[in-house]
Scaffold this active site. Sequence first.
Site, mmCIF file in Angstrom:
data_model
loop_
_atom_site.group_PDB
_atom_site.id
_atom_site.type_symbol
_atom_site.label_atom_id
_atom_site.label_comp_id
_atom_site.label_asym_id
_atom_site.label_seq_id
_atom_site.Cartn_x
_atom_site.Cartn_y
_atom_site.Cartn_z
ATOM 1 C CG HIS A 1 -1.766 -1.187 1.402
ATOM 2 N ND1 HIS A 1 -3.098 -1.200 1.065
ATOM 3 C CD2 HIS A 1 -1.491 -2.430 1.883
ATOM 4 C CE1 HIS A 1 -3.616 -2.396 1.328
ATOM 5 N NE2 HIS A 1 -2.646 -3.160 1.815
ATOM 6 C CG PHE A 2 3.908 1.944 -2.514
ATOM 7 C CD1 PHE A 2 4.292 1.344 -1.329
ATOM 8 C CD2 PHE A 2 4.596 1.599 -3.673
ATOM 9 C CE1 PHE A 2 5.341 0.423 -1.285
ATOM 10 C CE2 PHE A 2 5.651 0.696 -3.646
ATOM 11 C CZ PHE A 2 6.022 0.107 -2.454
ATOM 12 C CG ASN B 1 -6.361 0.287 0.733
ATOM 13 O OD1 ASN B 1 -5.451 -0.025 -0.026
ATOM 14 N ND2 ASN B 1 -6.288 0.090 2.043
ATOM 15 C CG HIS C 1 -8.803 -7.861 3.984
ATOM 16 N ND1 HIS C 1 -7.839 -6.979 4.418
ATOM 17 C CD2 HIS C 1 -9.451 -8.259 5.120
ATOM 18 C CE1 HIS C 1 -7.907 -6.857 5.728
ATOM 19 N NE2 HIS C 1 -8.880 -7.624 6.175
ATOM 20 C CG ASP D 1 -0.883 -6.072 4.511
ATOM 21 O OD1 ASP D 1 -1.233 -5.176 3.723
ATOM 22 O OD2 ASP D 1 -1.557 -6.396 5.504
ATOM 23 C CG HIS E 1 -1.209 3.910 9.272
ATOM 24 N ND1 HIS E 1 -2.235 4.421 8.506
ATOM 25 C CD2 HIS E 1 -1.414 2.563 9.312
ATOM 26 C CE1 HIS E 1 -3.034 3.428 8.116
ATOM 27 N NE2 HIS E 1 -2.546 2.299 8.578
#
Length: 445
Positions: free
Chosen positions: A65-66, A97, A182, A306, A310
């Site tokens: 998730h970049f 997302n 997922h 994964d 954050h």
Amino acid sequence: MAKFDLILTNGTVHLPAGPVQASIGVRNGKIVEIGAPNRPTGDAGETIDCTGLDILPGVIDTQVHFREPGLVHKEDLESGSRAAVLGGVTAVFEMPNTKPNTDSAEAIEDKLTRAHHRMWCDHAFYVGATNHNAASLAELERMPGTAGVKIFMGASTGDLLVAEDSSLAEVLASGHRRVAIHAEDEARMNARAGERVTGDASSHPVWRDDESALLATRRILSLARAARRRIHVLHVTTPAELELLGQNKDIASCEVTPQHLTLAGEEAYPRLGTWAQMNPPIRSGVHRDGLWHWLNQGVPDILGSDHAPHTREEKAKTYPDSPSGMPGVQTMLPLMLDHVAHGRTTLQRVIDLTSAGPQRVFNIIGKGRIAAGYDADFSIVDLKARWVITDEWLASRCGWSPFTGMELTGRPIGTIVRGRRVMWDGALAEAAIGEPIRFEAVEFG
């Protein structure tokens, strides 16, 4: 004129048949010859002496998730891919997302434009399934540079969610490529929300319990079989799921992560608190040991990081207001090399999970093995190097890792993408060269 653009000499080369002492000749981004280990340097424009090093097929991380667009204070395509190549990763599949979600042709094209020669490694982008775009997914999954369709059965970071069986069946009926899942049951998690304890991240796996994962996996297997659609279950955290998936290999492949293979909740939550919080959760040491059992039985097809960063400020919030997810693309290969050094698995199994497995599951063209005609993608490692993960080494914009301070054996030394050295001994090349990954289902129909 030199016969090759690049020669790697004197390394231990991990071919499909096993390791050999050999040289590799590269021309126009492709492997063209595998020969004697000490080929004369005059044959090439550039020669890299790999004495004492192991040359692995380029590592492919099929779940990152970049965060670009919309969440670039956490990560972006440049910083995330920089972390990838510093960790020995040559290609990634990036998740949908973002803000806005990657759920349309326009969003996919936007990501490909943003990625062009800003990303250090090769790349593909998932399109996110929603309750409203099922009819267009068959076309979207065939767009160049698209890794396939991703379904979130349980809410995670972002607002992509397809929770009801009727909607899931509609998504699975639209298209032909393997769908990434997922698998957490939204209804069960909603019913168990009261299990969360304010300020206690160790209640995270109590809320998102084993049954939430197993129930969702059972449901999606049934729906996939009815739709005659292949699925790929991501970040599996329970041994019971792996046992079930092992009984359904005709229709389902699956992934495990280094986090779930390395961390145990009894130690991780007291030490890390919300920094250990992710979806599905870090579970107990018994769960971790069960994952290793099934990994060494051959059930997982792929290892994915994964990578879900954050900021420190976000992760420091009081549970359950803290977000789930942790960085991992840069530490994925180092952690697995350390597990090999400690005898938990073999290097050949790691190679299968990170290169041959992704190629096999997703029908990637020209990647996943060291063989003539394939892309010259290599992850070059020193299996004996002992070192400590530091914040200074990390390239992710979030600037932290749950593994900071961990001493490892085995380190990525070089990352070569299509015959070009993009990282060597911690130093990056002058420019990023990442290009879209190609897939057989897209190219040949």
